[in-house]
Enzyme design. Structure first.
Site, short mmCIF file in Angstrom:
data_model
loop_
_atom_site.label_atom_id
_atom_site.label_comp_id
_atom_site.label_asym_id
_atom_site.label_seq_id
_atom_site.Cartn_x
_atom_site.Cartn_y
_atom_site.Cartn_z
CG ASP A 70 4.32 -16.88 22.91
OD1 ASP A 70 3.66 -16.01 23.69
OD2 ASP A 70 3.71 -16.14 21.75
C1 GLC Z 1 2.70 -12.84 20.28
C2 GLC Z 1 1.58 -13.02 21.96
C3 GLC Z 1 0.39 -14.18 21.64
C4 GLC Z 1 0.35 -14.44 20.54
C5 GLC Z 1 1.03 -14.62 19.79
C6 GLC Z 1 0.70 -14.50 18.22
O1 GLC Z 1 3.71 -12.78 20.65
O2 GLC Z 1 2.81 -12.80 22.97
O3 GLC Z 1 -0.23 -13.55 22.75
O4 GLC Z 1 -1.29 -15.12 20.56
O5 GLC Z 1 2.08 -13.95 19.52
O6 GLC Z 1 0.11 -13.21 16.92
#
Ligand code: GLC
Length: 702
Positions: free
Chosen positions: A248
């Site tokens: 993430d």
């Molecule tokens: C965010 C979210 C994830 C997302 C990523 C990119 O923190 O947790 O769902 O795809 O970052 O935006």
């Protein structure tokens, strides 16, 4: 005696694209290999841009111009393409209420087309986290509370989107508290993990998902981005996943060696812990080059697999939020809006819905959300459509000669006066991105987060009381991404609809349902409780929490509690009767399958669609199991008076429980209960039974 569950009948996938990936790998220096394992955005520029222009363009990762390796081009999100402007579909929770996997596949196809047209080749929108508690801030981004339902809906989105792009399923695993997501350690025993929090991820792996995003939180003491049991042992070894794991964003990895060794293959969106630090870890021997090679091969395999994928003739700018995708979004919203209540005001009167445009002259549309583009939260899943149809616009467009008077309901007194002067009063209230959503922390404050309360705002409840007292034909339309407690007012309103965040065509879809051009068919993908006291413990700031196997309908049934509205519940403007439930054969082997069939009749006066649900109970289990679990569902269209016989085929292997003592799945040779009906409530189900027994005991069939 228990039998070991039959192993998956999928032969291990041979490793296609292996040779091409190996050939590329052999040409790469260590630095080039590690270059595949991080986002390409420079860190400082990336951090600054994330603050004011999040994902407005795809995030690149792993470009290698010397070898002609293209970058992965990342876009979010569950309700549509986040990059640039695109179709904003109804949120995933709304789509979960359709129980329509064919339709969800079409949504995936449309999002895949828009992603490619807008320059992306990687779609991180398959969010399938279990909704353990309705207060979760990102409830709208997932499909519901049940692992089977989540798996089928997620797999459908994978099928559709991967016709065009690599898809990514998230957030692996047990991500269900928003405020403490960066720190919370979720403790789960092996049965809970494997029977409740993982099956839907495996369903998407079996569907061929290209990538999985590890979650921010910890599971059993290790961050998901560093979690060897989750990544190496279960995902890659036991399930045979040959795609790649991405972190993430920004905080998904916290330690270079721990993440690489555990199996986090790609750090997003930019280099922090990989890059030179990972190169140093390899050179010092902390991380083996074999580990790097495995990660890079996984990435290269998927890039090679998806290089020829797509339908370039469809990737034209006019398709993005164009007529066909808007029509699809409207159809999804029509099938997502749940009719929760529709009771006549008096025994000899018709139900308030659908509204008869020939019978009413004046209609009051009241509430803060009546004329507001309520698309959902403003976090990473935010989609920016070129335009949005609000409830007011949709209702006015469909109301013909009926006068539609609008008031935002700021003051309940004039609201009641307006309601008293009209034939029908519609109140539109609920949640917005100010009440729930991804928690984003800025230097100046934060947005989103988990909900503190599951009811409407006090002013909204006051507004409903005032309008319902002034006009007995009051219809309440709720908006939001999760369950709303309605006890304070639901007995005053003869009709209630849950419209969720219905997307850019939501206003038209709501009017279609209200005026009856479409017959509602949606079913709740989560329970709506009567009170928070009916739910498991939830603390949005907790640093550590233990999950068991019970939440949602499983939790309430074990406690003998009735929700306000059950899982799988939704009304129609017609009525459906279930009859002649048959289960054959009465006895099957642990490697067999049982066939259930039932007749559904449309006993009402208009055509409609019904979602028939199949549940299994374990009355004789030797271990603790829920009262019942969803194991199948199907939508069926029926004309007035028409009946159809529908069939479910259920392999015994799907009834196994995980036995940590043998580290495997076990199918019990006992009696099982089988239920089919229109919701998870026992009053809505027909019941039968069957037995699983050892192969060569008498009378085994199937
Ligand atoms: C965010 C979210 C994830 C997302 C990523 C990119 O923190 O947790 O769902 O795809 O970052 O935006």
């Amino acid at each position: 005696m228990n039998q070991p569950a039959p192993t998956s009948n999928k032969t291990p996938a041979d490793k296609p694209f292996e040779e091409a990936a190996q050939t590329l790998l052999a040409q790469m220096s260590l630095r080039e290999k590690i270059g595949q394992m991080s986002g390409d955005t420079p860190r400082l520029r990336g951090m600054i841009k994330m603050a004011y222009a999040y994902n407005v363009r795809p995030y690149p990762a792993g470009e290698n111009r010397r070898l002609g390796i293209p970058p992965l081009l990342f876009t979010d999100g569950p309700r549509g393409v986040v990059v640039s402007q695109a179709t904003c579909f109804p949120v995933s929770m709304a789509r979960g209420a359709t129980w329509d996997i064919d339709l969800e596949e079409k949504v995936g196809d449309a999002i895949g087309v828009e992603a490619r047209t807008l320059g992306a080749n990687f779609f991180a929108g398959v969010c399938i986290n279990v909704l353990r508690h309705p207060a979760w801030g990102r409830a709208q981004e997932t499909y519901g509370e049940d692992p089977y339902h989540l798996g089928e809906m997620g797999a459908a989105l994978v099928r559709g989107s991967q016709r065009h792009v690599m898809a990514c399923v998230k957030h692996y695993a047990a991500n269900s508290i928003e405020n403490s997501r960066m720190k919370v350690d979720v403790e789960l025993d092996q049965r809970t993990l494997r029977e409740v929090y993982l099956p839907h991820f495996k369903r998407c792996v079996d569907e061929g998902i290209a990538s999985i995003m590890s979650a921010y939180n910890q599971v059993n003491g290790a961050y998901c981005g560093h979690n060897q049991p989750l990544l190496r042992q279960i995902l890659k070894k036991e399930w045979g996943f040959d795609g790649f794991v991405i972190s993430d964003f920004v905080w998904g990895i916290r330690d270079t060696a721990a993440a690489a060794i555990a199996g986090c293959d790609l750090e997003m969106p930019f280099t922090q812990h990989y890059g030179k630090r990972l190169e140093a870890a390899v050179k010092s021997g902390t991380v083996s080059e074999r580990t790097i090679d495995d990660a890079v091969l996984r990435i290269l395999r998927q890039k090679i697999r998806f290089a020829p994928v797509g339908q370039p003739e469809r990737y034209k700018p006019a398709i993005v939020a164009g007529e066909s995708h808007r029509a699809l979004a409207r159809e999804v919203a029509q099938k997502a809006i749940v009719l929760l209540k529709n009771e006549p005001l008096a025994p000899d009167q018709a139900a308030p819905l659908p509204l008869d445009l020939g019978e009413i002259k004046q209609l009051a549309l009241i509430g803060p959300l009546a004329d507001w583009p309520n698309l959902g939260d403003n976090g990473s899943s935010r989609v920016r459509p070129p335009s949005v149809v609000t409830p007011l616009e949709g209702i006015r467009a469909a109301a013909g000669a009926v006068a539609v008077q609008h008031y935002d309901g700021a003051d309940p007194t004039p609201a009641a006066q307006l309601a008293a002067q009209t034939d029908v009063a519609i109140v539109v209230v609920g949640l917005t991105h100010a009440d729930e959503g991804e928690r984003i922390e800025y230097p100046w404050g934060s947005t989103g987060g988990d909900r503190d309360s599951l009811t409407l705002a006090p002013e909204d409840e006051t507004l409903i009381h005032a309008v319902a007292a002034a006009n007995p034909r009051t219809i309440v339309v709720l908006m939001g991404g999760s369950a709303i407690i309605t006890e304070a007012w639901r007995h005053e309103a003869p009709a209630i609809l849950m419209a969720w965040y219905p997307g850019l065509e939501g206003g038209h879809a709501l009017a279609d349902i209200l005026f009856g051009s479409v017959n509602p068919s949606a079913k709740l993908p989560i329970i709506f409780p009567k009170s928070a006291a009916q739910l498991p413990f939830f603390d949005k700031n907790v640093p550590k929490i233990t999950y068991d196997r019970y939440h949602g309908y499983r939790f309430l049934e074990r406690a003998g509690e009735e929700p306000a509205f059950p899982f799988g519940f939704g009304l129609s403007y017609t009525t459906f009767n279930y009859s002649e439930l048959q289960v054959e054969p009465a006895t099957i082997s642990p490697s067999g399958a049982v066939e259930a069939s039932v007749t559904i009749t449309n006993s009402g006066s208009r055509a409609g669609e019904e979602v028939a649900q199949l549940y299994i109970g374990y009355p004789n289990s030797a271990v603790d199991r829920p009262e019942k679990e969803l194991k199948g569902f199907v939508r069926v269209k029926l004309l007035p008076g028409e009946n159809k016989r529908i069939h479910f085929s259920l392999p015994a292997g799907q009834l196994a429980y995980y036995d940590p003592d043998v580290e495997g799945w076990v199918v019990e040779t006992v009696e099982y209960a089988l239920y089919v009906g229109s919701s998870s409530a026992n009053r809505d189900l027909l019941a039968a039974g069957f037995r699983i027994t050892i192969e060569n005991e008498g009378g085994v069939g199937g």
